[in-house]
Design a protein around this motif. Structure first.
Motif, PDB file in Angstrom:
ATOM      1  N   TYR A  94      50.561  55.771  75.947  1.00  0.00           N
ATOM      2  CA  TYR A  94      49.799  56.496  74.934  1.00  0.00           C
ATOM      3  C   TYR A  94      50.819  57.258  74.076  1.00  0.00           C
ATOM      4  CZ  TYR A  94      46.680  59.971  72.923  1.00  0.00           C
ATOM      5  OH  TYR A  94      46.008  60.777  72.053  1.00  0.00           O
ATOM      6  N   GLY A 118      42.722  70.826  75.043  1.00  0.00           N
ATOM      7  CA  GLY A 118      42.842  69.394  75.305  1.00  0.00           C
ATOM      8  C   GLY A 118      44.089  69.109  76.139  1.00  0.00           C
ATOM      9  N   ALA A 119      44.111  67.892  76.721  1.00  0.00           N
ATOM     10  CA  ALA A 119      45.262  67.507  77.535  1.00  0.00           C
ATOM     11  C   ALA A 119      46.527  67.409  76.683  1.00  0.00           C
ATOM     12  CB  ALA A 119      44.976  66.169  78.219  1.00  0.00           C
ATOM     13  N   SER A 120      46.379  67.093  75.407  1.00  0.00           N
ATOM     14  CA  SER A 120      47.561  66.936  74.530  1.00  0.00           C
ATOM     15  C   SER A 120      48.417  68.192  74.548  1.00  0.00           C
ATOM     16  CB  SER A 120      47.134  66.675  73.077  1.00  0.00           C
ATOM     17  OG  SER A 120      46.185  65.661  73.000  1.00  0.00           O
ATOM     18  N   VAL A 165      43.204  61.803  82.538  1.00  0.00           N
ATOM     19  CA  VAL A 165      42.056  62.138  81.680  1.00  0.00           C
ATOM     20  C   VAL A 165      40.940  61.096  81.775  1.00  0.00           C
ATOM     21  CG1 VAL A 165      43.471  63.477  80.059  1.00  0.00           C
ATOM     22  CG2 VAL A 165      42.963  61.098  79.523  1.00  0.00           C
ATOM     23  N   TYR A 166      41.266  59.883  82.261  1.00  0.00           N
ATOM     24  CA  TYR A 166      40.227  58.842  82.380  1.00  0.00           C
ATOM     25  C   TYR A 166      39.724  58.701  83.814  1.00  0.00           C
ATOM     26  CZ  TYR A 166      41.675  57.705  77.676  1.00  0.00           C
ATOM     27  OH  TYR A 166      41.947  57.783  76.339  1.00  0.00           O
ATOM     28  N   ARG A 204      38.215  70.103  72.159  1.00  0.00           N
ATOM     29  CA  ARG A 204      39.589  70.421  72.544  1.00  0.00           C
ATOM     30  C   ARG A 204      39.614  71.275  73.813  1.00  0.00           C
ATOM     31  NH1 ARG A 204      41.233  67.184  72.017  1.00  0.00           N
ATOM     32  NH2 ARG A 204      43.429  67.579  71.669  1.00  0.00           N
ATOM     33  N   GLY A 205      39.149  70.682  74.882  1.00  0.00           N
ATOM     34  CA  GLY A 205      39.180  71.365  76.186  1.00  0.00           C
ATOM     35  C   GLY A 205      39.892  70.507  77.221  1.00  0.00           C
ATOM     36  N   SER A 222      37.492  65.278  76.793  1.00  0.00           N
ATOM     37  CA  SER A 222      37.388  64.289  75.705  1.00  0.00           C
ATOM     38  C   SER A 222      36.908  62.924  76.176  1.00  0.00           C
ATOM     39  CB  SER A 222      38.754  64.084  75.047  1.00  0.00           C
ATOM     40  OG  SER A 222      39.249  65.279  74.499  1.00  0.00           O
ATOM     41  N   LYS A 223      37.118  62.618  77.452  1.00  0.00           N
ATOM     42  CA  LYS A 223      36.926  61.227  77.899  1.00  0.00           C
ATOM     43  C   LYS A 223      35.791  61.168  78.916  1.00  0.00           C
ATOM     44  CE  LYS A 223      40.434  60.767  75.276  1.00  0.00           C
ATOM     45  NZ  LYS A 223      40.386  60.140  73.963  1.00  0.00           N
ATOM     46  N   SER A 278      40.628  66.312  80.965  1.00  0.00           N
ATOM     47  CA  SER A 278      40.147  66.635  79.616  1.00  0.00           C
ATOM     48  C   SER A 278      38.646  66.446  79.513  1.00  0.00           C
ATOM     49  CB  SER A 278      40.848  65.676  78.640  1.00  0.00           C
ATOM     50  OG  SER A 278      40.247  65.714  77.383  1.00  0.00           O
ATOM     51  N   TYR A 301      39.645  51.284  76.881  1.00  0.00           N
ATOM     52  CA  TYR A 301      40.380  50.372  76.003  1.00  0.00           C
ATOM     53  C   TYR A 301      40.590  49.018  76.636  1.00  0.00           C
ATOM     54  CZ  TYR A 301      41.504  55.086  74.650  1.00  0.00           C
ATOM     55  OH  TYR A 301      41.392  56.400  74.321  1.00  0.00           O
ATOM     56  N   ILE A 304      50.028  57.306  83.612  1.00  0.00           N
ATOM     57  CA  ILE A 304      48.698  57.465  83.008  1.00  0.00           C
ATOM     58  C   ILE A 304      47.738  56.642  83.867  1.00  0.00           C
ATOM     59  CG2 ILE A 304      47.314  57.203  80.922  1.00  0.00           C
ATOM     60  CD1 ILE A 304      49.938  57.086  79.314  1.00  0.00           C
ATOM     61  N   ASP A 310      48.718  61.888  84.122  1.00  0.00           N
ATOM     62  CA  ASP A 310      47.694  62.001  83.087  1.00  0.00           C
ATOM     63  C   ASP A 310      46.441  61.320  83.624  1.00  0.00           C
ATOM     64  OD1 ASP A 310      46.050  61.535  80.882  1.00  0.00           O
ATOM     65  OD2 ASP A 310      47.755  61.501  79.499  1.00  0.00           O
ATOM     66  N   ASN A 323      46.066  54.100  79.626  1.00  0.00           N
ATOM     67  CA  ASN A 323      45.830  53.928  78.194  1.00  0.00           C
ATOM     68  C   ASN A 323      47.162  53.432  77.651  1.00  0.00           C
ATOM     69  OD1 ASN A 323      45.419  54.084  75.484  1.00  0.00           O
ATOM     70  ND2 ASN A 323      45.076  56.294  75.403  1.00  0.00           N
TER      71      ASN A 323
HETATM   72  C1  LIG Z   1      46.108  59.078  78.125  1.00  0.00           C
HETATM   73  C2  LIG Z   1      45.664  60.198  77.252  1.00  0.00           C
HETATM   74  N1  LIG Z   1      46.127  61.433  77.493  1.00  0.00           N
HETATM   75  C3  LIG Z   1      45.772  62.470  76.731  1.00  0.00           C
HETATM   76  C4  LIG Z   1      44.928  62.313  75.669  1.00  0.00           C
HETATM   77  C5  LIG Z   1      44.573  63.486  74.826  1.00  0.00           C
HETATM   78  O1  LIG Z   1      43.388  64.052  75.247  1.00  0.00           O
HETATM   79  P1  LIG Z   1      42.827  65.407  74.638  1.00  0.00           P
HETATM   80  O2  LIG Z   1      41.746  65.051  73.679  1.00  0.00           O
HETATM   81  O3  LIG Z   1      42.298  66.136  75.823  1.00  0.00           O
HETATM   82  O4  LIG Z   1      43.957  66.124  74.002  1.00  0.00           O
HETATM   83  C6  LIG Z   1      44.417  61.047  75.371  1.00  0.00           C
HETATM   84  C7  LIG Z   1      43.552  60.839  74.202  1.00  0.00           C
HETATM   85  O5  LIG Z   1      43.172  59.754  73.848  1.00  0.00           O
HETATM   86  C8  LIG Z   1      44.795  59.968  76.189  1.00  0.00           C
HETATM   87  O6  LIG Z   1      44.347  58.744  75.951  1.00  0.00           O
END
Ligand SMILES: Cc1ncc(COP(=O)(O)O)c(C=O)c1O
Length: 473
Positions: A172, A145-147, A258-259, A299-300, A289-290, A287, A395, A224, A256, A228
């Motif tokens: 975020y 995941g990006a986290s 991810v969106y 978790r990629g 995830s989104k 990511s 959001y 971001i 970031d 977010n």
């Molecule tokens: C802006 C932002 N960055 C990173 C993440 C984390 O993403 P991941 O699920 O890939 O760890 C999120 C998750 O909501 C997010 O909103």
């Protein structure tokens, strides 16, 4: 009496509002049998979003490779319920390139073929920008995941208590949490809410000057995009402005992104595209995830580094440190790696799965936009609530312009939870301009559920405001 141990204060002090006191109260209510609608986090499949068919078919075959032969024969015979041939082919190709299957550790940065697919995706996305520079698979790191990527980059950059990282406010809370955990300083800059959360150069300068005056050594700026919690999508001019600012002040840009698929018709302009040949260090994140995949639990994600910063006092390079960090965990999870490959290499037009894939993608994104629009309509019925700007990410971050005296957005969100089951996060969890109140809601619940619950929210808002002397915030 057992000895009391002193815990790492950075971990003790770290906060993470999207799993904070309001979601904790929601968990208690759920245990008591109440229906809870978890809009505190962008977790689409928890709110009923169906996984896309093609990636899951490939994943199923990756998990059970002994079915490949059988599934191929079924696909070729056109058997009822058979997987399409391109899903079987893709699984066979990935298994061949993985060599050791999903159950074995991989290279620490992720398998080469996944990193090559990511590089090809970035090139397709960004080709056509001025001074196009192709992505290098050796500068791509597949992460849980990006986290995880954010943690790794900040862990390298924050070398002492004076080191600071500029982050947008609201942000975020992963960023504030990781900066805290690494023992660094968070330096907030405030996009302009009244102008749809636009980013102004003067505000970046203000934040930089104040931080430097306080003895902070600024290392990086986080952006971001799309935002977010704000949903703001940056125009190319703002992306360029951040790169100019970073170049002037010798900062690493952490983009970031991810969106990037959640722009609902507006163009997404990546930092890598605008950067071109300029020498500014850039770490970009994406990511599974989104977007429209919504595969949070897999978790990629990936991190792409351009112009890695030179490091003082060591011969080790930034890239080598990233590999070392990855190798301490051996590798990221292999199902997440596979999902990244499927995200960056979807079925192409003409492939058997393409039509269905495109229809599912368009359905998910269309639904998200419609639900955001429905929420905005409900906000228009609520006294003092404003939600400027276009829709982006997953959001809405409405401002609660009036509240009863002595209450804040925390009390409001708690009441909203108790009365409607909607679990949101109050603005303070993301940071907000002093004296303002907000909440963040993920526009993910199924439409029917939203239709059912929104009238209750409108009514709760009315009675909440009627209960006290109203003050503007
Ligand atoms: C802006 C932002 N960055 C990173 C993440 C984390 O993403 P991941 O699920 O890939 O760890 C999120 C998750 O909501 C997010 O909103």
């Amino acid at each position: 009496m057992p000895r009391e141990l002193k815990a790492n204060p950075n971990v003790v002090e770290m906060e993470y509002a999207v799993r904070g006191p309001i979601p904790q109260r929601a968990a208690e209510l759920r245990r008591e049998g109440r229906r809870i609608i978890p809009c505190n986090i962008g977790n689409p499949q928890a709110l009923g979003q169906a996984p896309l068919t093609f990636p899951r078919q490939v994943m199923a075959l990756l998990e059970q490779p002994d079915r490949l032969g059988l599934e191929r024969r079924r696909a070729e015979a056109g058997a009822e319920g058979a997987y399409p041939l391109d899903a079987v082919d893709r699984a066979a190709e990935m298994l061949a390139r993985l060599e050791t299957g999903l159950g074995a550790y991989t290279e620490s940065a992720g398998p080469a073929f996944v990193r090559e697919a990511v590089a090809a995706f970035i090139d397709r996305r960004d080709r056509g920008g001025e001074d196009f520079v192709p992505a290098d698979p050796d500068s791509i790191f597949i992460t849980d995941g990006a986290s995880e990527a954010v943690k790794r980059v900040l862990e390298i950059l924050i070398a002492g208590p004076e080191d600071g990282v500029m982050i947008p406010i609201p942000q975020y809370p992963l960023y504030s949490a990781v900066i805290r955990r690494c023992g660094g300083r968070q330096v907030g800059y405030y996009p302009d809410e009244d102008r749809g959360w636009t980013l102004e150069r003067e505000e970046l300068d203000r934040a930089w000057e104040e931080a430097v005056a306080a003895g902070t050594r600024l290392k990086a700026i986080v952006v971001i995009n799309p935002g977010n919690p704000t949903g703001a999508v940056l125009p190319e001019s703002s992306v360029r402005e951040v790169i100019d600012f970073a170049e002037e002040h010798d900062l690493v840009v952490i983009a970031d992104e991810v969106y990037q698929d959640n722009t609902y018709g507006r163009p997404f302009v990546s930092f890598a595209r605008v950067l071109g040949r300029r020498p500014v260090p850039l770490c970009s994140l994406h990511s599974v995830s989104k977007g429209f995949f919504g595969e949070c639990g897999r978790r990629g994600g990936y991190l792409e580094v351009r112009n890695p910063p030179a490091l003082a006092g060591t011969r080790t390079t930034f890239g080598e440190l990233l590999i070392k960090q990855a190798s301490v965990s051996l590798c990221s999870n292999t199902a997440g790696q596979a999902m990244v490959e499927l995200m960056v290499r979807p079925p192409a037009p003409g492939d058997p799965s393409h039509e269905r894939f495109a229809a599912e993608r368009d359905h998910v994104l269309g639904e998200l936009a419609a639900k955001a629009g429905r929420l905005k309509e409900a906000f228009a019925e609520m006294e003092g609530v404003s939600c400027p700007g276009e829709i982006g990410a997953m959001y809405l971050f409405p401002r609660l312009g009036v509240l009863p005296e002595g209450t804040g957005d925390f009390e409001y969100c708690l009441r909203l939870l108790e009365e409607t089951g909607l679990c949101t996060v109050n603005g303070a969890g993301f940071g907000q301009a002093p004296g303002t109140h907000h909440l963040r809601i993920a526009f993910l619940p199924p439409s029917e559920l939203l239709e059912e619950v929104l009238p209750h929210w409108v009514e709760m808002h009315r009675s909440y405001l009627a209960a006290g002397h109203k003050v503007r915030g």
